[in-house]
Design an enzyme around this catalytic site. Structure first.
Site, short mmCIF file in Angstrom:
data_model
loop_
_atom_site.label_atom_id
_atom_site.label_comp_id
_atom_site.label_asym_id
_atom_site.label_seq_id
_atom_site.Cartn_x
_atom_site.Cartn_y
_atom_site.Cartn_z
N HIS A 55 0.84 -1.20 0.00
CA HIS A 55 0.00 0.00 0.00
C HIS A 55 0.88 1.24 0.00
O HIS A 55 2.09 1.14 0.11
CB HIS A 55 -1.01 -0.01 1.14
CG HIS A 55 -0.44 0.05 2.53
ND1 HIS A 55 0.35 -0.94 3.06
CD2 HIS A 55 -0.56 0.99 3.50
CE1 HIS A 55 0.68 -0.62 4.30
NE2 HIS A 55 0.15 0.55 4.59
N HIS A 57 1.29 3.91 2.01
CA HIS A 57 1.77 4.65 3.18
C HIS A 57 3.29 4.80 3.17
O HIS A 57 4.00 3.89 2.75
CB HIS A 57 1.31 3.98 4.48
CG HIS A 57 -0.13 4.24 4.80
ND1 HIS A 57 -0.86 3.46 5.66
CD2 HIS A 57 -0.98 5.21 4.35
CE1 HIS A 57 -2.09 3.94 5.74
NE2 HIS A 57 -2.20 5.00 4.94
N ASP A 59 5.65 4.64 5.28
CA ASP A 59 6.54 3.65 5.91
C ASP A 59 6.59 2.33 5.12
O ASP A 59 7.25 1.39 5.56
CB ASP A 59 6.14 3.41 7.37
CG ASP A 59 4.74 2.87 7.53
OD1 ASP A 59 3.81 3.37 6.86
OD2 ASP A 59 4.56 1.92 8.33
N HIS A 60 5.94 2.29 3.96
CA HIS A 60 6.00 1.10 3.10
C HIS A 60 6.60 1.39 1.72
O HIS A 60 6.94 0.45 1.00
CB HIS A 60 4.60 0.47 2.96
CG HIS A 60 4.08 0.02 4.29
ND1 HIS A 60 4.02 -1.30 4.66
CD2 HIS A 60 3.64 0.73 5.36
CE1 HIS A 60 3.56 -1.39 5.91
NE2 HIS A 60 3.32 -0.17 6.35
N HIS A 113 -7.58 -0.95 5.50
CA HIS A 113 -6.54 -0.06 6.03
C HIS A 113 -6.36 1.11 5.07
O HIS A 113 -6.40 2.28 5.47
CB HIS A 113 -5.25 -0.85 6.18
CG HIS A 113 -4.09 -0.08 6.71
ND1 HIS A 113 -4.02 0.37 8.00
CD2 HIS A 113 -2.94 0.34 6.11
CE1 HIS A 113 -2.87 1.02 8.18
NE2 HIS A 113 -2.20 1.03 7.04
N ASP A 132 -0.19 -4.00 6.14
CA ASP A 132 -0.84 -3.52 7.37
C ASP A 132 -2.29 -3.97 7.44
O ASP A 132 -3.12 -3.32 8.07
CB ASP A 132 -0.78 -1.99 7.45
CG ASP A 132 0.61 -1.48 7.75
OD1 ASP A 132 1.53 -2.29 7.94
OD2 ASP A 132 0.79 -0.24 7.79
N HIS A 170 4.65 -4.82 10.34
CA HIS A 170 5.18 -4.27 11.60
C HIS A 170 5.38 -5.33 12.67
O HIS A 170 4.68 -6.35 12.68
CB HIS A 170 4.20 -3.22 12.17
CG HIS A 170 4.07 -1.99 11.34
ND1 HIS A 170 4.80 -0.84 11.60
CD2 HIS A 170 3.29 -1.71 10.27
CE1 HIS A 170 4.47 0.09 10.71
NE2 HIS A 170 3.56 -0.41 9.88
FE FE Z 1 2.66 0.65 8.20
ZN ZN Z 2 0.01 1.51 6.58
#
Ligand code: FE
Ligand code: ZN
Length: 240
Positions: A55, A57, A59-60, A113, A132, A170
């Site tokens: 996805h 986001h 942090d990905h 998400h 996530d 995570h």
């Molecule tokens: Fe994440």
């Molecule tokens: Zn995420």
């Protein structure tokens, strides 16, 4: 055969390298940042060919740009997220099989998400990258979707073979386990899994991978009987 290397990124993210052991060609899944990936790739002489994003986001996808530039790797992401996945090259959609000389993954659209969240399922090796959406002993927060969508997405993942290895975005497992045990008493499988989790963390090891079978036995979000129970649990977890 395929090997998965777990690479810790940022605070509690995991990025993964899926390596074809015959020729060291590899995909990176959800590179949060480029540095730890580059360090590993250089040290082990890996040929980074593809960047897979579950996805959009930050942090990905944070490492997309650098990694693409350095290795000329191709970025693969969900078609409808083409405007928010940086440097995307290859668009995939639900139920498609993404395939090339080295890799073959089924794309499973699992919104909730985010609206464009996908799972990469490597069926020959029974390896699922769930981002996530499904965590070990938990599930992702519902940011863009509805409870219905997230519940349906988890139900899709529940149908994978029980020995499928689950690699999520995570390291939230310990905190998730406390929530699970507070809301389901006397689950012997969960007690056993918590014991194993604590042991791994004590030894500074990731609690990942889990398996679909273990998650079915222990993860309260997969054990919710219906949408109403699931939604209540999701609300409780948001304030946990
Ligand atoms: Fe994440
Ligand atoms: Zn995420």
């Amino acid at each position: 055969s395929m090997k998965v290397e777990i690479i810790k990124c940022l605070q509690d993210n995991y990025s993964y390298l899926l390596i074809n052991e015959i020729n060291q060609n590899a995909c990176v899944i959800d590179p949060s940042e480029s540095k730890p990936i580059i360090d590993f790739v250089e040290k082990k002489n890996i040929n980074l060919k593809f960047i897979l994003n579950t996805h959009h986001h930050h942090d990905h996808v944070g490492g997309n740009n650098e990694l693409k530039k350095k290795y000329r790797a191709k970025v693969i992401g969900f078609k409808n997220d083409k405007d928010r996945i940086p440097e995307i090259d290859i668009f995939v959609e639900n139920n498609q099989t993404w395939t090339n000389e080295d890799f073959e993954a089924k794309i499973i659209h699992i919104p909730g998400h985010t609206s464009g969240h996908i799972c990469f399922y490597f069926s020959k090796d029974k390896i699922a990258f769930t981002g996530d959406t499904l965590f070990s002993l938990g599930c992702g927060r519902i940011f863009e979707g509805t409870y219905e969508q997230m519940f349906a997405s988890l139900n899709k993942l529940k149908k994978l073979p029980i020995d499928t290895k689950v690699y999520c975005g995570h390291e939230y497992t310990l905190k998730n386990s406390i929530f699970c045990s507070q809301h389901e008493k006397n689950n012997k499988n969960l007690e056993k899994k918590i014991f194993e989790i604590e042991d791994k963390l004590k030894n500074n090891l990731p609690t990942i991978p889990s398996t679909i079978g273990e998650e079915l036995a222990c993860n309260i979000f997969l054990r919710a009987k219906n949408l109403e129970d699931f939604s209540k649990l999701r609300d409780l977890k948001d304030n946990f």
